[in-house]
Design an enzyme around this catalytic site. Structure first.
Site, mmCIF file in Angstrom:
data_model
loop_
_atom_site.group_PDB
_atom_site.id
_atom_site.type_symbol
_atom_site.label_atom_id
_atom_site.label_comp_id
_atom_site.label_asym_id
_atom_site.label_seq_id
_atom_site.Cartn_x
_atom_site.Cartn_y
_atom_site.Cartn_z
ATOM 1 N N LYS A 128 0.803 -1.222 0.000
ATOM 2 C CA LYS A 128 0.000 0.000 0.000
ATOM 3 C C LYS A 128 0.839 1.277 0.000
ATOM 4 C CE LYS A 128 -3.588 -0.042 -0.463
ATOM 5 N NZ LYS A 128 -4.825 -0.349 -1.234
HETATM 6 N N1 PMP Z 1 -3.163 -7.456 1.316
HETATM 7 C C1 PMP Z 1 -3.129 -6.624 2.370
HETATM 8 C C2 PMP Z 1 -2.478 -7.097 3.625
HETATM 9 C C3 PMP Z 1 -3.687 -5.339 2.283
HETATM 10 O O1 PMP Z 1 -3.647 -4.509 3.349
HETATM 11 C C4 PMP Z 1 -4.295 -4.939 1.079
HETATM 12 C C5 PMP Z 1 -4.891 -3.560 0.966
HETATM 13 N N2 PMP Z 1 -6.133 -3.402 1.546
HETATM 14 C C6 PMP Z 1 -4.337 -5.851 0.005
HETATM 15 C C7 PMP Z 1 -3.747 -7.092 0.160
HETATM 16 C C8 PMP Z 1 -5.059 -5.532 -1.289
HETATM 17 O O2 PMP Z 1 -4.532 -4.496 -2.005
HETATM 18 P P1 PMP Z 1 -5.452 -3.550 -2.895
HETATM 19 O O3 PMP Z 1 -6.128 -2.584 -1.968
HETATM 20 O O4 PMP Z 1 -4.524 -2.891 -3.834
HETATM 21 O O5 PMP Z 1 -6.487 -4.393 -3.584
#
Ligand code: PMP
Length: 339
Positions: free
Chosen positions: A45
Site C-alpha cells: 500500500k
Molecule cells: N493485502 C493486504 C495485507 C492489504 O492490506 C491490502 C490492501 N487493503 C491488500 C492485500 C489488497 O490491495 P489492494 O487494496 O490494492 O487491492
C-alpha cells in the site's frame, strides 16, 4: 547518483521479484512473488498511498500542514502516515476495530490520529470508509485519500508495479494472480500486463466472506462465510476494480492460506501476512489449471510481523476454529480447489 534514493518517497517500489522455490519445483511452473513487504512502510500500500498523495499535491488539494484522512484496514494508513511525516501533513485514520492490534498500534506510534470504529457493512453510513469521507469533508484543509474509488490508486500500480514485473520477467509472464481489497494492485497490474500482451491470464484470488468470486464465476455479488485475512475481499465493485480484465477466479479457504504462509516460512524463510496465503495458494491453483512450464506472478503484500498475535498464535487460531500448521519436512500443499 545510482544507489541513492531521495528520502522515503524515493524508496517506495523497485521491490525484488522472488522465485518461490519449493512451490515452483512442485508445480513445474515459475511461481514468483513481488516482495511488496520490502517497501519502506512495509506493504504494497505504500505505492497507492504515494500515488494518491502526489496526485492530490499536483491538483493543489494539499497545503503544507494539511490533513490526509483515510478509512483503511491498516496498511494504507501506515503508508500514508509515513508519507505525511515525510511531506509535512497530518494523518487521520479511521479503521475497523477488527483489524490487528499490531497495525493499529503501529499507526499510533508513527503519529497518526487513529479512530477505531465498529466493523459494519458498506451500506451502513457509519462504515469506516464512508465515515472517513465525512470526516474529511468536515475538516478544514483536509483531503480524503478515498483509496477504494480514487483511480490514483490503480494508476500507481499501472505506472510502477506493472512495468517492474514486466521488466523483471523479461516479458515472460503467463499469469497474474492477486486478491483485491480496493482492487488497485490487481487492476493496475492487470491493465498494464494486458496492454503489453493480451495473452497474459489475469486471475482474481478471493477469500471466503467476499462477493467477488461469485461475481466473476456467476455474475452476481453474493457472499458466504468469513475470513481471518485482512485487507482483502469486498462486497462491491470499487471504481479501481471496475473495468479490470479478469479471466478467472480462485477462492481459497483460510486453512489453505495458513498452510501456505507457514510453508513459505519453513521452506523459503519468508514471514508473511494472511493475504499472501490467499495469493500464493491461488497462484499454485492457477499453475495446476495451466499446467507446467508457465510463469505465474503474484504479490507478497506484507510481513507476518503485522499478525504475530493472530496468524502466528496457536491459541488465537484455535479460537477461530483453525489449526496452526505443524512443522513438517514436506511442503504443506493446499488441497485442490473448486474450479
Ligand atoms: N493485502 C493486504 C495485507 C492489504 O492490506 C491490502 C490492501 N487493503 C491488500 C492485500 C489488497 O490491495 P489492494 O487494496 O490494492 O487491492
Amino acid at each position: 547518483m545510482g544507489g541513492i534514493t531521495a528520502g522515503f518517497v524515493g524508496a517506495v517500489g523497485h521491490t525484488p521479484l522472488i522465485r518461490l522455490n519449493a512451490l515452483s519445483d512442485l508445480t513445474g511452473c515459475e511461481i514468483l512473488g513481488k516482495a511488496e513487504f520490502m517497501n519502506p512502510g512495509g506493504s504494497v500500500k505504500d505505492r497507492a498511498a504515494l500515488g494518491i498523495l502526489l496526485e492530490a499535491e499536483e491538483q493543489g488539494l494539499l497545503a503544507p500542514g494539511g490533513t490526509v484522512v483515510e478509512g483503511t484496514a491498516g496498511n494504507t494508513g501506515i503508508g500514508l502516515t509515513h508519507l505525511c511525516n515525510a511531506r509535512g501533513y497530518r494523518a487521520l485514520i479511521v479503521i475497523p476495530d477488527t483489524q490487528s492490534a499490531e497495525k493499529i498500534g503501529l499507526m499510533r506510534s508513527l503519529g497518526a490520529e487513529v479512530r477505531t470504529v465498529p466493523a459494519v457493512p458498506y451500506r451502513d453510513p457509519n462504515n469506516y470508509v464512508r465515515l472517513s469521507g465525512r470526516i474529511a469533508a468536515e475538516t478544514p484543509g483536509a483531503v480524503w485519500a478515498n483509496q477504494f474509488d480514487n483511480l490514483a490508486n490503480r494508476r500507481a500500480h499501472f505506472n510502477s508495479t506493472g512495468p517492474e514485473i514486466w521488466d523483471q520477467t523479461g516479458g515472460k509472464v503467463d499469469a497474474w494472480v492477486a486478491a483485491t481489497g480496493t482492487g488497485g494492485t490487481y487492476a493496475g497490474v492487470a491493465l498494464y500486463l494486458k496492454q503489453q500482451n493480451p495473452q497474459v491470464r489475469c486471475v482474481l484470488a478471493d477469500p471466503h466472506g467476499s462477493a467477488l468470486y461469485a461475481w466473476v464465476k456467476q455474475g452476481e455479488l453474493s457472499l458466504e462465510g468469513s475470513s481471518i485475512t485482512e485487507g482483502i475481499g469486498n462486497s462491491r465493485i470499487t471504481a479501481n476494480l471496475e473495468g479490470a480484465p479478469i479471466d478467472d477466479a480462485v477462492r481459497v479457504s483460510d486453512q489453505d492460506a495458513l498452510d501456505t504462509i507457514y510453508g513459505l516460512l519453513w521452506q523459503e524463510g519468508l514471514f508473511l501476512g494472511g493475504s499472501v496465503g490467499i495469493n500464493v495458494a491461488a497462484a499454485v491453483e492457477t499453475a495446476r489449471r495451466l499446467g507446467p512450464g508457465h510463469t505465474i506472478v503474484t504479490v507478497l503484500c506484507d510481513s507476518g510481523d503485522r499478525y504475530r498475535s493472530r496468524l502466528y498464535d496457536a491459541d488465537w487460531l484455535a479460537g477461530k476454529g483453525l489449526q496452526q500448521p505443524e512443522r513438517h519436512p514436506s511442503l504443506a500443499v493446499p488441497a485442490k480447489r473448486e474450479p
